[in-house]
Each structure stands twice: as structure tokens, then as C-alpha cells.
Design a protein around this motif. Structure first.
Motif, short mmCIF file in Angstrom:
data_model
loop_
_atom_site.label_atom_id
_atom_site.label_comp_id
_atom_site.label_asym_id
_atom_site.label_seq_id
_atom_site.Cartn_x
_atom_site.Cartn_y
_atom_site.Cartn_z
N GLN A 6 0.82 -1.20 0.00
CA GLN A 6 0.00 0.00 0.00
C GLN A 6 0.86 1.26 0.00
OE1 GLN A 6 -2.37 -0.88 3.47
NE2 GLN A 6 -4.09 -1.64 2.23
N LYS A 7 1.99 1.21 0.73
CA LYS A 7 2.92 2.34 0.72
C LYS A 7 3.50 2.55 -0.67
CE LYS A 7 4.32 2.03 5.59
NZ LYS A 7 5.44 1.71 6.52
N GLU A 10 0.89 4.27 -2.79
CA GLU A 10 0.82 5.69 -2.48
C GLU A 10 2.02 6.44 -3.04
OE1 GLU A 10 -1.67 7.46 -1.29
OE2 GLU A 10 -2.78 5.57 -1.40
N LYS A 13 1.48 6.94 -6.70
CA LYS A 13 0.52 8.02 -6.93
C LYS A 13 1.16 9.39 -6.69
CE LYS A 13 -3.78 5.50 -6.18
NZ LYS A 13 -5.08 5.46 -5.49
N GLU A 14 2.03 9.47 -5.70
CA GLU A 14 2.72 10.73 -5.43
C GLU A 14 3.67 11.07 -6.57
OE1 GLU A 14 3.60 14.25 -3.70
OE2 GLU A 14 2.01 12.83 -3.17
N ILE A 117 1.29 2.47 -10.81
CA ILE A 117 0.06 2.45 -10.02
C ILE A 117 -0.71 1.17 -10.30
CG2 ILE A 117 -2.22 3.53 -9.76
CD1 ILE A 117 -0.82 6.23 -10.19
N VAL A 207 -5.09 10.23 -10.60
CA VAL A 207 -4.53 11.08 -9.55
C VAL A 207 -4.32 12.47 -10.13
CG1 VAL A 207 -2.62 11.45 -7.98
CG2 VAL A 207 -3.41 9.13 -8.45
#
Length: 210
Positions: A6-7, A10, A13-14, A117, A207
Motif C-alpha cells: 500500500q505504501k 501511495e 501516486k505521489e 500504479i 490522480v
């Protein structure tokens, strides 16, 4: 492990947010560069006859034997501006090409971020699938041990379930499971598939920069 995946999602996405910001910046620079080029080209068109005027003045001077050419103030001013445009315009065009290349690289980076992603979202679902698979394997092991217990409890010949009963039950498992998954129970399976597809779509949802 799930938290790590999950990290990673994220983080991907960042990265996409950062790349989108860079893409917006490049696009803004392209707009400015295009405006400058358009302005320079339009101004150069208005000065199209200046070079001819200067050439005629020089020819007139040469015909009269003059070695020094004095341009009228208005012509001199326009001529200097024309020379300035001729010097700057190639640089502006080179900047435009460089920005086009930078944009192509940045757009490719957006594609890479999108793929990252999708990859991490898929990894989350794959990890969950593995967990459920292990749970199913454990349940199967528990089932086999329970059936073994049924079998041995009938060792005295006084039991209610013979080996034949157990064997028939075991033999029916595969077709019964198939009917439940892809036959009569396929509606329930398809509903589950749609839920997973929607969850995947949510995980990879676009995103934005904000």
C-alpha cells in the motif's frame, strides 16, 4: 507485507502527482515560447521591406562614391530591430524544440507512473488472493483431517458412515465445487468479479495534481 504494498501504491501516486506538476510547468513554458515566436515572426513580417530599403540606400551611396552610409533614424531603428529578431528567433525556435522534447519525456514519465500504479494495485489484490488461497488450503487440510476422523471412528463397524459414504462424498467434491463456481453459482462468482474489478478501478483511480 500488505502495508508495504500500500505504501508503494501511495508512492507511485505521489510520483504521478509530481510528474503532472512538471507536465503543467512544461506546458506553460510551451505556451509562452509559442507566444514569443508568434510575436517575433509577426513583427519580422512588418519589417520585411526594411532590408530592401537598407540595400537601396547602400547602393545609392556606392553609386555616388560614398564610403560611409548614413541610414535615416527611422530606418536605422527598424533595421536594428530586424537584426535583433534574426538573432533571437533561431534561439526561440530551438527552445521550442527543446520544450517539445522535455514534454515527450515528461509524458512518458506519466505513463510510467500510471503503470506503476496499476502494478502496485494489482499487487495488493494478488497478495489478498494469496492470503485467501492459503486459507482455502488450510480449510482443505482441516477438512481432510475431519474426514479421517470420520473414517477411523467407523473402525468398529458400528459407525453410521462407511468408507463408501466417505468415498462418494470425496468424489462429489470437484463437480460440486465446479457447479458452485462456474455453473449454477456463476452469478455469485460474477458478482464477486465485478466487485474486484471495481475495487481495482478505485485503486488506480486517476490522480490529479492537487
Amino acid at each position: 507485507m500488505m502495508n508495504e504494498i500500500q505504501k508503494k501504491l501511495e508512492a507511485a501516486k505521489e510520483r504521478r502527482r509530481n510528474v503532472l506538476r512538471a507536465l503543467d510547468e512544461v506546458a506553460a513554458k510551451q505556451v509562452k515560447a509559442a507566444k514569443v515566436i508568434s510575436m517575433l515572426q509577426a513583427e519580422k513580417e512588418t519589417l520585411a521591406d526594411v532590408q530592401e530599403q537598407v540595400n537601396n540606400i547602400r547602393l545609392d551611396a556606392m553609386e555616388t562614391g560614398k564610403t560611409t552610409v548614413h541610414l535615416p533614424a527611422d530606418v536605422s531603428k527598424k533595421y536594428e530591430r530586424l537584426r535583433e529578431i534574426d538573432e533571437v528567433l533561431p534561439a526561440a525556435l530551438r527552445r521550442k524544440e527543446a520544450l517539445a522534447g522535455e514534454r515527450a519525456v515528461t509524458e512518458a514519465a506519466v505513463g510510467d507512473a500510471d503503470e506503476a500504479i496499476r502494478r502496485e494495485a494489482g499487487a495488493i489484490l494478488a497478495a489478498e488472493q494469496t492470503s485467501v488461497w492459503e486459507r482455502a488450503q488450510s480449510a482443505w487440510a482441516d477438512y481432510i483431517e475431519a474426514m479421517r476422523e470420520v473414517l477411523v471412528l467407523g473402525s468398529t463397524g458400528r459407525g453410521r458412515h462407511s468408507w463408501g459414504d466417505i468415498s462418494d462424498h470425496l468424489n462429489s467434491l470437484t463437480p460440486s465445487a465446479y457447479r458452485e463456481l462456474n455453473g449454477e453459482g456463476v452469478t455469485k462468482t460474477n458478482t464477486g468479479r465485478e466487485k474486484v474489478r471495481q475495487r481495482y478501478a478505485d485503486l488506480i483511480a486517476p490522480v490529479s495534481v492537487a
